[in-house]
Design a protein around this motif. Structure first.
Motif, PDB file in Angstrom:
ATOM      1  N   ASN A 141      11.870   1.143  85.766  1.00 27.66           N
ATOM      2  CA  ASN A 141      12.597   2.404  85.793  1.00 27.66           C
ATOM      3  C   ASN A 141      13.345   2.662  84.492  1.00 27.66           C
ATOM      4  O   ASN A 141      13.533   3.822  84.092  1.00 27.66           O
ATOM      5  CB  ASN A 141      13.599   2.422  86.952  1.00 27.66           C
ATOM      6  N   ARG A 196      11.817   6.268  83.860  1.00 26.07           N
ATOM      7  CA  ARG A 196      12.723   7.378  84.153  1.00 26.07           C
ATOM      8  C   ARG A 196      13.269   7.993  82.865  1.00 26.07           C
ATOM      9  O   ARG A 196      13.486   9.207  82.789  1.00 26.07           O
ATOM     10  CB  ARG A 196      13.874   6.925  85.057  1.00 26.07           C
ATOM     11  N   GLU A 251      10.610  10.296  81.607  1.00 26.78           N
ATOM     12  CA  GLU A 251      10.625  11.551  82.360  1.00 26.78           C
ATOM     13  C   GLU A 251      11.733  12.478  81.876  1.00 26.78           C
ATOM     14  O   GLU A 251      11.533  13.692  81.715  1.00 26.78           O
ATOM     15  CB  GLU A 251      10.809  11.265  83.847  1.00 26.78           C
ATOM     16  N   ALA A 252      12.911  11.910  81.658  1.00 23.27           N
ATOM     17  CA  ALA A 252      14.041  12.720  81.203  1.00 23.27           C
ATOM     18  C   ALA A 252      13.777  13.305  79.824  1.00 23.27           C
ATOM     19  O   ALA A 252      14.091  14.467  79.553  1.00 23.27           O
ATOM     20  CB  ALA A 252      15.315  11.872  81.194  1.00 23.27           C
ATOM     21  N   GLU A 294      20.414  12.254  82.698  1.00 22.79           N
ATOM     22  CA  GLU A 294      19.269  12.661  83.519  1.00 22.79           C
ATOM     23  C   GLU A 294      18.418  11.448  83.898  1.00 22.79           C
ATOM     24  O   GLU A 294      17.932  11.359  85.035  1.00 22.79           O
ATOM     25  CB  GLU A 294      18.431  13.693  82.770  1.00 22.79           C
ATOM     26  N   ARG A 317      17.656  10.322  87.740  1.00 21.31           N
ATOM     27  CA  ARG A 317      16.286  10.119  88.212  1.00 21.31           C
ATOM     28  C   ARG A 317      16.097   8.697  88.743  1.00 21.31           C
ATOM     29  O   ARG A 317      15.364   8.482  89.722  1.00 21.31           O
ATOM     30  CB  ARG A 317      15.292  10.398  87.090  1.00 21.31           C
ATOM     31  N   ASP A 341      17.590   8.661  92.185  1.00 20.39           N
ATOM     32  CA  ASP A 341      16.696   9.337  93.131  1.00 20.39           C
ATOM     33  C   ASP A 341      15.510   8.443  93.509  1.00 20.39           C
ATOM     34  O   ASP A 341      15.087   8.419  94.673  1.00 20.39           O
ATOM     35  CB  ASP A 341      16.180  10.641  92.523  1.00 20.39           C
ATOM     36  N   TYR A 342      14.982   7.725  92.526  1.00 20.10           N
ATOM     37  CA  TYR A 342      13.856   6.828  92.808  1.00 20.10           C
ATOM     38  C   TYR A 342      14.287   5.725  93.783  1.00 20.10           C
ATOM     39  O   TYR A 342      13.565   5.407  94.735  1.00 20.10           O
ATOM     40  CB  TYR A 342      13.337   6.212  91.508  1.00 20.10           C
TER      41      TYR A 342
END
Length: 203
Positions: free
Chosen positions: A14, A18, A21-22, A80, A84, A87-88
Motif C-alpha cells: 500500500n 496508494r 493512485e494519489a 490523499e 486511500r 479506505d483499503y
C-alpha cells in the motif's frame, strides 16, 4: 506507555500502490512516471507491487516527492495516499463485524481496541521502526525510526500519509469528529514521529 518493535525492513505494498493512485489523480501520467524513475522505482509503474516491499524504496519515493513537488501539492498528495490506504484497510483488512462493533462502543473504548489492532499489525507499515501508543486523551501514537521520513530534513512534519491513514480509520470506527495531528517528526529532529488523536468538540 505500551508498544512493540517492528522487525524487518519491509512494508506493505500500500505504501507504493496508494501513493501511485494519489499521484495519478493529481498529475499527468508522464510526470508520475518521472517521479518513480527518479526514486529508482520505475519497475513499479509497469508492475505494481503485490507483496511486502523494501522500506528503503518507500523512503526513496517520499524523498523524491519532497524534493520535486511544491509544498502544497506534496501535502495534498501524501494526505490523499493516506486516506486511500485507510479506505483499503477498511474494505479489505478489517472484518465488517469488527467495524460494526467498534462503531457501537464508546469512543474511548473503541479507540483502545483499535490501537491494539494497529499495534499487532504495525510491522506492516512501520517496517524496522518501532510503534508505540500512549492511552488516554489525547491519544498519542508514535513511530521511532519512521521509514517515511528517514534521511530527511524538514521544517514541517513530513509524515502526512500516516496521519491521514490513522485519521480515516479513527473517523470511520471511533468518532466522526476524530482528527489526527503530527506533533513531532524525526525529519525535524525529534526522537520519533508522534501523532495526537482528538475528537472532542471543545478541543
Amino acid at each position: 506507555m505500551d508498544g512493540g518493535v517492528a522487525i524487518g525492513g519491509r512494508i506493505g505494498p500500500n505504501a507504493i500502490t496508494r501513493m501511485a493512485e494519489a499521484l495519478d489523480a493529481a498529475l499527468p501520467a508522464a510526470e508520475v512516471d518521472a517521479l518513480f524513475a527518479a526514486a529508482g522505482l520505475a519497475a513499479y509503474r509497469r508492475s505494481p507491487p503485490e507483496r511486502m516491499v523494501d522500506e528503503r524504496e518507500v523512503a526513496a519515493l517520499h524523498r523524491t516527492l519532497r524534493a520535486r513537488l511544491p509544498p502544497a501539492r506534496l501535502e495534498a498528495v501524501t494526505r490523499e495516499a493516506g486516506l486511500r490506504t485507510g479506505d483499503y484497510l477498511l474494505a479489505h483488512r478489517i472484518p465488517r463485524p469488527v467495524q460494526a462493533l467498534l462503531r457501537l462502543l464508546p469512543a474511548p473504548l473503541a479507540a483502545r481496541l483499535l490501537v491494539s489492532a494497529i499495534r499487532r499489525h504495525a510491522w506492516t507499515f512501520a517496517g524496522s521502526g518501532a510503534f508505540a501508543a500512549w492511552p488516554g486523551y489525547p491519544l498519542r501514537l508514535a513511530i521511532a525510526g519512521c521509514p517515511l521520513c528517514r534521511g530527511m530534513s524538514a521544517e514541517r512534519p513530513a509524515c502526512g500519509t500516516y496521519a491521514a491513514t490513522f485519521e480515516r480509520l479513527f473517523r470511520r470506527l471511533v468518532h466522526r469528529r476524530a482528527r489526527v495531528t503530527e506533533t513531532a517528526c524525526e525529519a525535524m529532529g525529534s526522537a520519533a514521529c508522534v501523532f495526537e488523536l482528538r475528537w472532542r468538540r471543545t478541543d
